[in-house]
Enzyme design. Structure first.
Site, PDB file in Angstrom:
ATOM      1  N   HIS A 122     -17.303 -14.902  30.233  1.00  0.00           N
ATOM      2  CA  HIS A 122     -16.141 -14.221  30.876  1.00  0.00           C
ATOM      3  C   HIS A 122     -14.919 -15.146  30.983  1.00  0.00           C
ATOM      4  CE1 HIS A 122     -13.460 -11.356  33.056  1.00  0.00           C
ATOM      5  NE2 HIS A 122     -13.040 -12.509  33.728  1.00  0.00           N
ATOM      6  N   GLU A 123     -15.154 -16.228  31.643  1.00  0.00           N
ATOM      7  CA  GLU A 123     -14.505 -17.305  31.893  1.00  0.00           C
ATOM      8  C   GLU A 123     -13.774 -17.999  30.683  1.00  0.00           C
ATOM      9  OE1 GLU A 123     -12.686 -17.480  34.531  1.00  0.00           O
ATOM     10  OE2 GLU A 123     -14.022 -16.062  35.605  1.00  0.00           O
TER      11      GLU A 123
ATOM     12  N   HIS B 286     -11.424 -16.134  28.601  1.00  0.00           N
ATOM     13  CA  HIS B 286      -9.940 -16.531  29.296  1.00  0.00           C
ATOM     14  C   HIS B 286      -9.396 -17.958  28.410  1.00  0.00           C
ATOM     15  CE1 HIS B 286      -9.244 -13.211  32.033  1.00  0.00           C
ATOM     16  NE2 HIS B 286     -10.284 -13.773  32.954  1.00  0.00           N
TER      17      HIS B 286
ATOM     18  N   GLU C 158      -8.566  -8.667  31.873  1.00  0.00           N
ATOM     19  CA  GLU C 158      -9.620  -8.672  32.404  1.00  0.00           C
ATOM     20  C   GLU C 158     -10.770  -7.967  31.638  1.00  0.00           C
ATOM     21  OE1 GLU C 158     -10.945 -10.878  34.739  1.00  0.00           O
ATOM     22  OE2 GLU C 158      -8.847 -11.560  34.815  1.00  0.00           O
TER      23      GLU C 158
END
Lengths: 301, 186
Positions: free
Chosen positions: A148-149, A152, A230
């Site tokens: 997930h990070e 980003h 997100e």
């Protein structure tokens, strides 16, 4: 196919970054102008001129060093040492899958389960996780969070997020200054009126409105944009790990464990994996979509 | 006078647009092709790192696993075999053999509590498992890149600018590697 839409997403993110910066810059100038009109009528243009130079430098500097400031402020330490071999391997491995250079890796001593990515672009980026996250999650769950990070970072969300953090902070400071000054500002207005100057009242009213609404408007933009990102980062994470359940059960555990007391400024809360302040979990003002919703979407993949 | 000017501007503008589109696609195809090459070399980097770590593992394991000479031999042999390969196909097979041999070693290590307790072994195992994962991720990215490149040059309008480039090949896992590792306990 999905890769192509990610490419579009990056272009879109870049455009949004520029638009948002411009928009907030205008609000900042308006704030400065009103402050100048109230406190130094007659010199307002000079004040605005100097202020815009100062704000420009401020934004550039924080944009350049924002990640370092954030890492220092959250007390993040580089993840060297043998206990972090798995963390380093995971970050490096998933970076390979994402096709980005491996970011720097940091750790925060905290019982809360959280993580964030920051930086300007994939070449200058870092990932930070809390020790609580490493202790309480299983490996495939940690992989989901890291994925997930890293998404980003790959989607250039970090650049946008850093910019937002800087500008939200600046608008907040100026509005605060303005609102605080109203107490003795009223006296100042009387004096200027006695000198026979008109329009002081108008600017006072304008300043009042701006001081109250500018932070709200900027925050609403921040919320709307960051919530959508997100969801996108969750989806990209699954694209990397090919295992939605890892991220879903990570979110579940985080929801059960976190008490929401990480003591992180509101200006940077949107950078984190889940909202670090529980007071902000309220639906309108949350920088993150509700965790239940994220889990539901992941389980339906 | 003004009308005459339009006759000039219109075709020139059109040509400029066409040129821009052509340049975009030619560059895009080049970029995607470079990404595929880079993705391939990323796999190589990880394989090389594993190759370098294997002697360490063998040294560490030797003292503890005296009854597993065969399994250790298999690792050493697989590593030696990799030095002699010439074709890509041979290499993929040799890599697969090494992967299998390492898996066997780690499975057998479960029977040796002393070995498992050794800090050195734990670190090596973590490292090698990490590399194993990285190899898998690097392959995944390679295949993703190939998909993007192939999509580009086989669909319109990209196919007009492919200039006879052939679609790239996916990294297929060799037959033997698909089956779970066989471990025999004596």
């Amino acid at each position: 196919m999905s890769k192509i839409s990610f490419h579009d997403q990056m272009t879109k993110n870049r455009r949004q970054s520029i638009l948002l910066s411009f928009f907030v810059f205008l609000i900042l100038l308006a704030l400065v102008y009103v402050i100048a009109e109230i406190f130094a009528p007659g010199y307002s243009l000079i004040v605005v001129g100097f202020a815009s130079i100062f704000i420009g430098i401020y934004i550039l500097m924080t944009y350049r060093y924002g990640d370092q400031i954030l890492l220092t402020a959250t007390n993040a330490k580089p993840a060297t040492g043998n206990e972090y071999v798995f963390l380093r391997n995971t970050v490096e491995g998933l970076s390979l899958a994402a096709g980005i250079p491996s970011p720097e890796i940091y750790v925060i001593e905290s019982d809360e389960l959280n993580a964030f990515a920051t930086g300007r672009d994939p070449e200058n980026a870092s990932v930070t996780v809390t020790t609580g996250l490493l202790k309480n999650l299983k490996r495939d769950e940690i992989e989901g969070v890291i994925g997930h990070e890293l998404s980003h970072i790959r989607n250039y969300d970090i650049r946008f997020a850093t910019l937002v953090a800087v500008m939200v902070g600046l608008v907040a400071i100026l509005s605060h200054m303005l609102l605080r000054s109203f107490r003795w500002g009223v006296r100042g207005r009387r004096r200027s009126k006695s000198r026979g100057r008109d329009g002081g009242g108008l600017f006072l009213a304008l300043g009042f409105v701006l001081a109250i609404f500018a932070p709200i408007i900027v925050r609403i933009v921040q919320f709307a944009v960051s919530r959508r990102r997100e969801y996108l980062a969750d989806a990209s994470s699954v694209e990397l790990t090919r295992y939605p359940e890892g991220l879903a059960s990570a979110l579940e555990k985080i929801m059960q464990t976190n008490k929401g007391k990480m003591n992180v400024s509101e200006a940077v809360s949107h950078l984190f994996f889940v909202d670090p302040n529980k007071s902000a979990l309220d639906a309108v003002y949350a920088t993150h979509p509700p965790i239940e919703q994220r889990i539901r979407i992941l389980r339906s993949m | 006078m003004k009308k005459d000017l339009w006759w000039l501007i219109l075709p020139v503008g059109l040509i400029l647009i066409v040129v821009a589109i052509v340049i975009y696609y030619i560059n895009r195809i080049r970029v995607l092709s470079n990404i595929v090459d880079n993705a391939w070399s990323q796999i190589d980097v990880q394989l090389k790192r594993r190759f370098d770590l294997v002697p360490n593992l063998v040294e560490t394991v030797k003292g503890y696993m005296e009854h597993e000479r065969e399994a250790i031999e298999l690792v050493t042999k697989a590593r030696e075999r990799m030095m002699g390969v010439t074709t890509t196909k041979e290499r993929i097979e040799a890599e697969g053999a090494l992967t299998q041999a390492l898996k066997t070693i780690f499975a057998l290590a479960e029977n040796y509590p002393q070995l498992k307790a050794s800090e050195n072994f734990r670190l090596l195992q973590e490292q090698l498992e990490g590399i194993e994962n990285k190899i898998a991720y690097a392959r995944q990215f390679y295949n993703d890149s190939v998909l993007r490149f192939n999509n580009m040059i086989t669909t319109i309008p990209g196919s007009f600018f492919a200039g006879g480039r052939a679609p790239r090949e996916y990294f297929e896992i060799p037959e033997g590697e698909r089956a779970p590792p066989r471990v025999t306990f004596k």
